[in-house]
Scaffold this active site. Sequence first.
Site, PDB file in Angstrom:
ATOM      1  CD  GLU A  71     -12.925 -87.853 -74.225  1.00  0.00           C
ATOM      2  OE1 GLU A  71     -12.829 -88.267 -75.380  1.00  0.00           O
ATOM      3  OE2 GLU A  71     -12.357 -86.820 -73.817  1.00  0.00           O
ATOM      4  CD  GLU A  87      -8.532 -87.923 -71.147  1.00  0.00           C
ATOM      5  OE1 GLU A  87      -8.280 -87.391 -72.256  1.00  0.00           O
ATOM      6  OE2 GLU A  87      -9.116 -89.005 -71.039  1.00  0.00           O
TER       7      GLU A  87
HETATM    8  C1  GAL Z   1      -9.381 -87.963 -75.097  1.00  0.00           C
HETATM    9  C2  GAL Z   1      -9.413 -89.425 -74.669  1.00  0.00           C
HETATM   10  C3  GAL Z   1      -8.016 -89.911 -74.358  1.00  0.00           C
HETATM   11  C4  GAL Z   1      -7.081 -89.542 -75.482  1.00  0.00           C
HETATM   12  C5  GAL Z   1      -7.144 -88.049 -75.721  1.00  0.00           C
HETATM   13  C6  GAL Z   1      -6.282 -87.577 -76.861  1.00  0.00           C
HETATM   14  O1  GAL Z   1     -10.523 -87.593 -75.727  1.00  0.00           O
HETATM   15  O2  GAL Z   1     -10.218 -89.585 -73.536  1.00  0.00           O
HETATM   16  O3  GAL Z   1      -8.034 -91.293 -74.164  1.00  0.00           O
HETATM   17  O4  GAL Z   1      -7.457 -90.231 -76.613  1.00  0.00           O
HETATM   18  O5  GAL Z   1      -8.431 -87.691 -76.067  1.00  0.00           O
HETATM   19  O6  GAL Z   1      -4.966 -87.837 -76.614  1.00  0.00           O
END
Ligand code: GAL
Length: 729
Positions: A184, A254
């Site tokens: 990110e 994600e």
């Molecule tokens: C995203 C990040 C993950 C985790 C998630 C929140 O932005 O890439 O590593 O932190 O947020 O659980």
Amino acid sequence: MVMFKNCRRHFVAVVLFLLACAPARAKVTYDDKGFIINGQKKILISGSIHYPRSTPEMWPDILKRAKEGGLDLIQTYVFWNGHEPSPGKYYFEGRYDLVKFLKLAHQAGLYVHLRIGPYICGEWNYGGFPVWLRYVPGMEFRTDNKPFKVAMQGFVEKIVNMMTSEKMFEPQGGPIIMNQIENEYGPVQWEIGAPGKAYAKWFTQMAAGLNTAQLPWIVCKQEDAPPPMIDACNGFYCESFRPHNPNTPKMFTELWTAWYTAFGGPVPRRSAEDTAFSVAKFVQNNGSYFNYYMFHGGTNFGRTGALFLTTSYEYDALLDEYGLPNEPKYWHLAELHKVIKQAEPALVSSYPKVTWLGKNQEAHVFSAKTGGHCALFLSNSDPQNAAKVSFWNKQYNLPAWSVSIFPDCKTEAFNTARVHARAPQIKMVRTNTILSWQSYIEYPPSVGDKDTQVTDGIWDQVGMTRDASDYLWYTTDVNIAPNEGFLKDGKEPVLTVPSGGHALYVFINGQLAGTTYGTLANPKLTYSGGVKLKAGVNKISLLSATIGLPNVGKHYEQWSYGIHAPISLSGLNEGKRDLSKQKWSYRVGMKGESLHLNTVSGSSSVGWAQGAHLTYKHPLTWYKATFNAPDGKEPLVLDMGSMGKGLVWINGEGVARHWPANTGRGKCGTCSYGGFYSETKCLTNCGQPSQRWYHVPRSWLKPTGNLLVVFEESGGDPKGISLVRRTKL
Ligand code: GAL
């Protein structure tokens, strides 16, 4: 002629040489419709499993459930601070045995997306960076900074070389089909501008220049990622995401299955219906890779969790903290995966033709030019109301906020809002283990004690501890003249102690005078309270505790921790006295930590009280008990509901930071699956401890004589601790 012949021979040799050096044909490629692995284009279904968040003994079952639940691949970060605890000293054993984990994934029939980072965020201590990194001269994290780039490249190369020599890349016969660099980075680049852009260019070239058997490199949330990086989307929904380069697959790296829990906060949940809805909407909009973050969340064992993160990282993932199916989510999504696979031939070979059937209703038809493959998605994005739609002269009932999938365009095989699986009742049932406790009290150190370091002024906590311990003692002596007015009028002087966080215990002449805790939203704190002082020398001992280090935030390497100036005492004859400038004595960690009371050999180095002499509800107390492993296979859990805050170990393994942290913050209420989800939507546990149950992996236990050690900061009652079984009724 001879010369010509020689030349020809030369030419043939050069061609042969070039052929030998030419890279093997890439086995993993892509186009805008998806990844092509060994000639086969796929919709890739993935799930995050972070290897240090479970034990090697749990890995085979977790991976088996991933495969059985319809996953093609798993995704994991690589945990730099676990692998290089001190510069150049590497650790790849136990929960950090990356190669073993990858081999098990391979054996389970799963591919791997390796997110090397090495910045990983992930609610992991310091975002995955080793704390020593911050103290390399001239260091600035995640920007165009030479010391940072040198260290980052060193670690990334170390991992890539290890993967190569272990033949972990798919073209070598291993499971890895793609890699990720950074994490990110887009928002950071946007915030810091030119140096961010230069750094992004650098890490792109650095990563792309490594020999990873020509596998694709992914970045996430980095819109203007330079080629060959493929940018991807993270969030609760990603159907509207468009990759920056239109020739790359549309990736959802994600898909958040809920959210993390912080100490003092409620526990977020996300419904099976809405999670399935997010997947189906993404796929019907040409999405070709999605990853559940998390498939198995697991546990932040010991001190591995980031700032104010609870020990549990369950995340309402498809598997629960113990690696068991979290129903109805696991089963419902497994059904969805089957249907997506039935539709795959149509999905990978055509673009959806979209027809609006109403204000919130759409039909998406994938119809392949050859082979007759066809898949239909009917969606209803109305958050509350079901809809009747007609399409191709047929009537369909669509529940609110749902997608129906017809993998052959004819038969409705799945609707995201019709959940057929049931959630079993789970109960924590006490085992008959009797914990017979012994106690050992620690006392605050005094100025000049031999294990203390005396300096002028106030120093940053992590600068002193390097995070080897949560604790730092700050001790000073304060002289009170016999003619101080407060000694007569009884008006206590007020001590004010500001701190960068995260918890503070104030001891005056060895007695606990007060406590203050920060929160995730505001880790900083200020203690201010009346103190009982006597004429002569008074000992002020301040115990500052960090509760995990931050994993995200602009230049978080520059943040400070622990007590800082001005520390003041007001209400004296002179008015206010600034204590910050006098001599302070520091001690890193608790005495019990340096004596290794948490280990089998170290625990006998002090005299423990027991029976009638047992101390409880007392601050700064160590407790120990031995117990035999309860039989059976059900997960074992410690009920720490009666305790305050501290640390727990079993047979020397760090189990947890325990802290019920019942602050009652957050609004819990009814939770309807319809409508957009956010991390504040379906909260549970309001008014209860953020965490009461702590996972004890069975593999850490011997049949008999297991050593359980608890360090209690504030004064809990160990008699309320029990070992329970997580039981399915
Ligand atoms: C995203 C990040 C993950 C985790 C998630 C929140 O932005 O890439 O590593 O932190 O947020 O659980």
